[in-house]
Design a protein around this motif. Structure first.
Motif, PDB file in Angstrom:
ATOM      1  N   SER A   1     -55.092 -15.540 -12.592  1.00  0.00           N
ATOM      2  CA  SER A   1     -55.618 -14.175 -12.545  1.00  0.00           C
ATOM      3  C   SER A   1     -54.619 -13.148 -13.047  1.00  0.00           C
ATOM      4  O   SER A   1     -54.990 -12.007 -13.338  1.00  0.00           O
ATOM      5  CB  SER A   1     -56.036 -13.826 -11.119  1.00  0.00           C
ATOM      6  OG  SER A   1     -54.943 -13.964 -10.234  1.00  0.00           O
ATOM      7  N   MET A   2     -53.341 -13.537 -13.155  1.00  0.00           N
ATOM      8  CA  MET A   2     -52.323 -12.652 -13.724  1.00  0.00           C
ATOM      9  C   MET A   2     -52.086 -12.935 -15.207  1.00  0.00           C
ATOM     10  O   MET A   2     -51.134 -12.429 -15.793  1.00  0.00           O
ATOM     11  CB  MET A   2     -51.009 -12.786 -12.948  1.00  0.00           C
ATOM     12  CG  MET A   2     -51.094 -12.341 -11.512  1.00  0.00           C
ATOM     13  SD  MET A   2     -49.485 -12.481 -10.690  1.00  0.00           S
ATOM     14  CE  MET A   2     -49.944 -12.074  -9.009  1.00  0.00           C
ATOM     15  N   ASP A   3     -52.944 -13.793 -15.769  1.00  0.00           N
ATOM     16  CA  ASP A   3     -52.894 -14.110 -17.198  1.00  0.00           C
ATOM     17  C   ASP A   3     -51.583 -14.767 -17.629  1.00  0.00           C
ATOM     18  O   ASP A   3     -51.129 -14.587 -18.770  1.00  0.00           O
ATOM     19  CB  ASP A   3     -53.152 -12.850 -18.045  1.00  0.00           C
ATOM     20  CG  ASP A   3     -54.536 -12.273 -17.785  1.00  0.00           C
ATOM     21  OD1 ASP A   3     -55.488 -13.056 -17.635  1.00  0.00           O
ATOM     22  OD2 ASP A   3     -54.655 -11.034 -17.706  1.00  0.00           O
ATOM     23  N   ARG A   4     -50.995 -15.556 -16.733  1.00  0.00           N
ATOM     24  CA  ARG A   4     -49.821 -16.344 -17.102  1.00  0.00           C
ATOM     25  C   ARG A   4     -50.315 -17.648 -17.726  1.00  0.00           C
ATOM     26  O   ARG A   4     -50.940 -18.465 -17.031  1.00  0.00           O
ATOM     27  CB  ARG A   4     -48.960 -16.619 -15.868  1.00  0.00           C
ATOM     28  CG  ARG A   4     -48.347 -15.377 -15.254  1.00  0.00           C
ATOM     29  CD  ARG A   4     -47.730 -15.644 -13.896  1.00  0.00           C
ATOM     30  NE  ARG A   4     -48.760 -15.961 -12.900  1.00  0.00           N
ATOM     31  CZ  ARG A   4     -48.518 -16.065 -11.583  1.00  0.00           C
ATOM     32  NH1 ARG A   4     -47.288 -15.892 -11.110  1.00  0.00           N
ATOM     33  NH2 ARG A   4     -49.506 -16.359 -10.750  1.00  0.00           N
ATOM     34  N   PRO A   5     -50.062 -17.872 -19.008  1.00  0.00           N
ATOM     35  CA  PRO A   5     -50.630 -19.061 -19.667  1.00  0.00           C
ATOM     36  C   PRO A   5     -50.095 -20.370 -19.125  1.00  0.00           C
ATOM     37  O   PRO A   5     -50.761 -21.409 -19.250  1.00  0.00           O
ATOM     38  CB  PRO A   5     -50.252 -18.860 -21.139  1.00  0.00           C
ATOM     39  CG  PRO A   5     -49.097 -17.925 -21.122  1.00  0.00           C
ATOM     40  CD  PRO A   5     -49.305 -17.024 -19.946  1.00  0.00           C
ATOM     41  N   GLU A   6     -48.926 -20.344 -18.518  1.00  0.00           N
ATOM     42  CA  GLU A   6     -48.320 -21.571 -18.025  1.00  0.00           C
ATOM     43  C   GLU A   6     -48.752 -21.912 -16.597  1.00  0.00           C
ATOM     44  O   GLU A   6     -48.333 -22.934 -16.041  1.00  0.00           O
ATOM     45  CB  GLU A   6     -46.794 -21.461 -18.078  1.00  0.00           C
ATOM     46  CG  GLU A   6     -46.159 -20.546 -17.038  1.00  0.00           C
ATOM     47  CD  GLU A   6     -46.224 -19.060 -17.368  1.00  0.00           C
ATOM     48  OE1 GLU A   6     -45.541 -18.279 -16.655  1.00  0.00           O
ATOM     49  OE2 GLU A   6     -46.927 -18.675 -18.317  1.00  0.00           O
ATOM     50  N   VAL A   7     -49.578 -21.067 -15.989  1.00  0.00           N
ATOM     51  CA  VAL A   7     -50.011 -21.263 -14.598  1.00  0.00           C
ATOM     52  C   VAL A   7     -51.522 -21.450 -14.554  1.00  0.00           C
ATOM     53  O   VAL A   7     -52.268 -20.743 -15.230  1.00  0.00           O
ATOM     54  CB  VAL A   7     -49.608 -20.058 -13.722  1.00  0.00           C
ATOM     55  CG1 VAL A   7     -50.180 -20.203 -12.309  1.00  0.00           C
ATOM     56  CG2 VAL A   7     -48.088 -19.922 -13.660  1.00  0.00           C
ATOM     57  N   SER A   8     -51.979 -22.417 -13.766  1.00  0.00           N
ATOM     58  CA  SER A   8     -53.404 -22.601 -13.495  1.00  0.00           C
ATOM     59  C   SER A   8     -53.574 -22.900 -12.013  1.00  0.00           C
ATOM     60  O   SER A   8     -52.597 -23.084 -11.282  1.00  0.00           O
ATOM     61  CB  SER A   8     -53.988 -23.724 -14.361  1.00  0.00           C
ATOM     62  OG  SER A   8     -53.358 -24.958 -14.053  1.00  0.00           O
ATOM     63  N   TRP A   9     -54.839 -22.962 -11.582  1.00  0.00           N
ATOM     64  CA  TRP A   9     -55.127 -23.099 -10.157  1.00  0.00           C
ATOM     65  C   TRP A   9     -56.213 -24.134  -9.923  1.00  0.00           C
ATOM     66  O   TRP A   9     -57.111 -24.302 -10.749  1.00  0.00           O
ATOM     67  CB  TRP A   9     -55.583 -21.753  -9.583  1.00  0.00           C
ATOM     68  CG  TRP A   9     -54.491 -20.731  -9.632  1.00  0.00           C
ATOM     69  CD1 TRP A   9     -54.165 -19.926 -10.696  1.00  0.00           C
ATOM     70  CD2 TRP A   9     -53.548 -20.438  -8.610  1.00  0.00           C
ATOM     71  NE1 TRP A   9     -53.088 -19.149 -10.377  1.00  0.00           N
ATOM     72  CE2 TRP A   9     -52.678 -19.433  -9.102  1.00  0.00           C
ATOM     73  CE3 TRP A   9     -53.352 -20.923  -7.311  1.00  0.00           C
ATOM     74  CZ2 TRP A   9     -51.644 -18.904  -8.354  1.00  0.00           C
ATOM     75  CZ3 TRP A   9     -52.317 -20.398  -6.555  1.00  0.00           C
ATOM     76  CH2 TRP A   9     -51.480 -19.401  -7.077  1.00  0.00           C
ATOM     77  N   ARG A  10     -56.111 -24.812  -8.789  1.00  0.00           N
ATOM     78  CA  ARG A  10     -57.176 -25.665  -8.291  1.00  0.00           C
ATOM     79  C   ARG A  10     -57.685 -25.104  -6.970  1.00  0.00           C
ATOM     80  O   ARG A  10     -56.884 -24.681  -6.134  1.00  0.00           O
ATOM     81  CB  ARG A  10     -56.671 -27.096  -8.084  1.00  0.00           C
ATOM     82  CG  ARG A  10     -56.503 -27.880  -9.378  1.00  0.00           C
ATOM     83  CD  ARG A  10     -55.823 -29.218  -9.126  1.00  0.00           C
ATOM     84  NE  ARG A  10     -54.434 -29.049  -8.761  1.00  0.00           N
ATOM     85  CZ  ARG A  10     -53.793 -29.763  -7.828  1.00  0.00           C
ATOM     86  NH1 ARG A  10     -54.441 -30.697  -7.144  1.00  0.00           N
ATOM     87  NH2 ARG A  10     -52.520 -29.546  -7.571  1.00  0.00           N
TER      88      ARG A  10
END
Length: 199
Positions: free
Chosen positions: A182-191
């Motif tokens: 949600s902070m638009d960090r391309p290296e971060v994703s969520w489950r």
């Protein structure tokens, strides 16, 4: 003060306003259609800036919000005063104070919290969380994947472990999905996982 509490304590002045600026609906869109009808009871574990606790309270839920980092809790109480939110200084895996209340909850909400626990602590924490659920109650957990930041005390939590915890503690998996950051960090994703206790 153990990790990650020391990190969030030292950086609360920067992190709390940043977290607070992101709408609940953007982060937790996958949860919206699964919420109990208010009034219902919600436990917000690791409530941080108070954004999510405030959203639940505004919708008519009775909320217990626990946050062990004093600076984050102070920010939340100042910026989100609401008579439906009860604040506690408590933490996983023990949840000693909230368990001592004897309360049980329709929904337990852990946003970006569970991956801070070690493998041994996660088993204990999941057990405590299921004990705090009412029959038919739901447990929502979001897990961060991506860039390693040792100062935050993050751990890898594979899907297989979450599935095993559910089986071991008698919970059903209602959904699991992935989301971009949600902070638009391309290296971060969520489950995102939603569990339910049988009625």
């Amino acid at each position: 003060m153990p990790l990650p509490m020391s990190f969030y304590s030292a950086n609360s002045h920067r992190l709390a306003p940043m977290y607070d600026a992101i709408p609940f609906e953007r982060i937790h869109a996958s949860l919206l259609n699964w919420l109990p009808y208010p009034p219902a009871t919600v436990l917000d574990v690791g409530a941080g800036s108070g954004r999510d606790a405030a959203w639940f309270a505004a919708k008519g839920y009775d909320v217990v919000a626990i946050e062990p980092v004093m600076e984050m809790r102070d920010f939340a109480q100042v910026n989100h005063p609401h008579p439906k939110i009860q604040w506690m200084d408590d933490s996983l895996p023990a949840l000693t104070k909230v368990i001592a209340t004897g309360l049980q909850f329709d929904l337990i909400h852990l946003s970006a919290v569970f991956m801070h626990l070690s493998r041994a602590d996660r088993d204990r924490a999941f057990r405590k969380l299921t004990l705090l659920l009412k029959p038919g109650g739901r447990l929502y957990i979001t897990l961060r994947d991506g860039r390693v930041e040792p100062e935050r005390g993050l751990h890898d939590v594979p899907d297989s472990e979450m599935e095993a915890l559910a089986r071991e503690h008698g919970a059903l998996i209602e959904f699991k999905n992935t989301a971009s950051d949600s902070m638009d960090r391309p290296e971060v994703s969520w489950r995102h996982f939603l569990f339910r206790l049988p009625s």
